[in-house]
Design an enzyme around this catalytic site. Structure first.
Site, mmCIF file in Angstrom:
data_model
loop_
_atom_site.group_PDB
_atom_site.id
_atom_site.type_symbol
_atom_site.label_atom_id
_atom_site.label_comp_id
_atom_site.label_asym_id
_atom_site.label_seq_id
_atom_site.Cartn_x
_atom_site.Cartn_y
_atom_site.Cartn_z
ATOM 1 N N SER A 14 0.857 -1.399 -0.088
ATOM 2 C CA SER A 14 -0.072 -0.210 0.004
ATOM 3 C C SER A 14 0.786 1.239 0.145
ATOM 4 O O SER A 14 1.858 1.155 0.609
ATOM 5 C CB SER A 14 -1.012 0.070 1.295
ATOM 6 O OG SER A 14 -1.770 1.409 1.274
ATOM 7 N N TYR A 45 -2.446 0.402 9.679
ATOM 8 C CA TYR A 45 -2.429 -0.275 8.145
ATOM 9 C C TYR A 45 -1.254 -0.107 7.468
ATOM 10 O O TYR A 45 -0.515 -1.268 7.171
ATOM 11 C CB TYR A 45 -3.725 0.196 7.372
ATOM 12 C CG TYR A 45 -3.825 -0.486 5.748
ATOM 13 C CD1 TYR A 45 -4.100 -1.931 5.820
ATOM 14 C CD2 TYR A 45 -3.506 0.296 4.720
ATOM 15 C CE1 TYR A 45 -4.490 -2.429 4.495
ATOM 16 C CE2 TYR A 45 -3.607 -0.069 3.663
ATOM 17 C CZ TYR A 45 -4.042 -1.629 3.321
ATOM 18 O OH TYR A 45 -4.083 -1.996 2.096
ATOM 19 N N LYS A 70 1.483 -3.059 6.660
ATOM 20 C CA LYS A 70 2.131 -3.476 5.377
ATOM 21 C C LYS A 70 3.428 -3.438 5.275
ATOM 22 O O LYS A 70 4.080 -4.236 4.389
ATOM 23 C CB LYS A 70 1.315 -2.626 4.343
ATOM 24 C CG LYS A 70 -0.269 -2.762 4.081
ATOM 25 C CD LYS A 70 -0.346 -4.120 3.130
ATOM 26 C CE LYS A 70 -1.839 -4.428 2.648
ATOM 27 N NZ LYS A 70 -2.052 -5.308 2.164
#
Length: 396
Positions: A197, A221, A225
């Site tokens: 991402s 998040y 990642k």
């Protein structure tokens, strides 16, 4: 969750490696102790499916059609029921082939679709497995099935990860470690394609962020990642998988139903306008974001899968070149393609905080040498969505 985060995954435990000769090589069979938990004996059923003569005849015919000789492949897609997963499945079925670990074109014999929810499927090459990836029984089934390549799409996305970072860590990090343990094989390392991402980058950023920019994620998040990228690089260094990651910006246009993900909140402007409904933009008109169509993202995931390792030059984590637009440019594009939209602005502070931490210009100097492409205009992204509505499938 406490146990999952406190214990090293099977492929990273030195004591087990010494006992087995190689932690990575033995990890393919590390879930055998849980065979009693396997629902409906699905692992054995999948193993039998591999040997099905009808499947073999079909695969060989497909292989010959694509100039593949009799070479065939088994593909696993985790998160197959999601937006990207469904598009990827359709494109793989349409293409019919991928590069195998030897770099040869091979026909796709079977695709194992794994998710907690899956759409109906009729193609004989599809093997649906509606299950939880973190379940020992599921991991055993995957290990027994022995995929040649894996597209690991299963994830808890940005907004949900901020609300529950403990749960998202279990899915985005711990489950990946267990998946590597289930598929890892030093004798025949499977290719593992991972959508990372834009969120791995954050903090004070330049106007354009390239592949090798320092990672300072500002969300749970993005942090997860970034951890996953390091895990995949390490597993590749050990020779148990051949991992490649493509860092995706906002992927559009999710067809619904609505979710609270960042991408869907922006996609709703296109989706609602196409349906003739009033829409709401959750960001300021001048807010800039990097985006990519799902068609381009899927095309590039497949291209990255097929890329010769020599062309990667040891750098296996690449940015998806993004198209940078602001919210008003999105509204204007919708007006050109669909007609005058009814879109109001209602900025969401929590969403703004997430998006403001991401790069605005998302580039990759290595992308052209690998064959990765970018979208050229937001008009094309809207047109792709209208094509999907008209035909029921992606325009890719």
């Amino acid at each position: 969750m406490q146990q999952a985060t406190a214990q090293l995954p099977a492929w990273a435990q030195p004591a087990r490696a010494a006992a087995a000769g190689s932690a990575f090589a033995s990890a393919t069979h590390s879930c055998n102790a849980h065979s009693a938990d396997l629902p409906s004996d699905i692992g054995h059923r999948l193993a039998r499916d591999r040997l099905d003569s009808g499947r073999g005849e079909t695969a060989c015919a497909a292989a010959r059609d694509h100039g593949c000789g009799t070479a065939t492949m088994r593909i696993l897609i985790t998160g197959a029921g999601g937006f990207i997963g469904q598009t990827l499945t359709r494109v793989l079925l349409q293409n019919g082939h991928l590069k195998n670990r030897a770099g040869e074109t091979a026909a796709i014999a079977e695709i194992l679709l794994l998710d907690t929810r899956l759409p109906a499927c009729s193609d004989r090459r599809l093997k649906p497995l509606q299950a939880d990836l973190s379940s020992p029984a599921t991991l055993q089934a995957i290990a027994q099935w022995q995929p040649d390549s894996v597209f690991h799409l299963a994830a808890v996305l940005a907004s949900a990860a901020e609300l529950d970072p403990v749960h998202s860590l279990a899915i985005n990090v711990s489950a990946l470690a267990e998946l590597i343990g289930a598929i890892g094989n030093k004798e025949a390392a499977p290719r593992l394609i991972f959508p990372s991402s834009i969120a791995v980058f954050g903090g004070l950023l330049p106007d354009h962020v390239d592949d090798d920019h320092l990672q300072r994620p500002q969300t749970s998040y993005g942090t997860q990642k970034a951890i996953a990228e390091l895990m995949l690089s390490d597993a590749t260094r050990h020779g148990v998988v051949d991992a490649r990651a493509l860092r995706l910006p906002i992927v559009l246009v999710h067809p619904g139903p609505p979710t609270q993900s960042v991408s869907d909140r922006i996609a709703a402007m296109v989706r609602d306008s196409a349906a003739g409904r009033p829409a709401v933009c959750p960001l300021r008109p001048d807010t800039r974001v990097a985006v990519v169509s799902v068609q381009t993202a899927v095309q590039n995931l497949i291209t990255l899968h097929d890329a010769d390792p020599v062309r990667l030059r040891g750098k296996r984590m690449l940015n998806q070149p993004g198209l940078t637009v602001n919210m008003m440019e999105i509204v204007e594009s919708i007006g050109r393609v669909i007609g005058p939209p009814d879109i109001g602005f209602a900025p969401d502070a929590a969403l703004k905080k997430i998006v403001d931490g991401w790069p605005k210009g998302f580039i990759s100097t290595r992308a052209p040498s690998v064959g990765l492409v970018a979208d050229t205009s937001f008009d094309d992204i809207v047109l792709n969505y209208l094509s999907f509505l008209a035909t029921g499938k992606s325009a890719a």
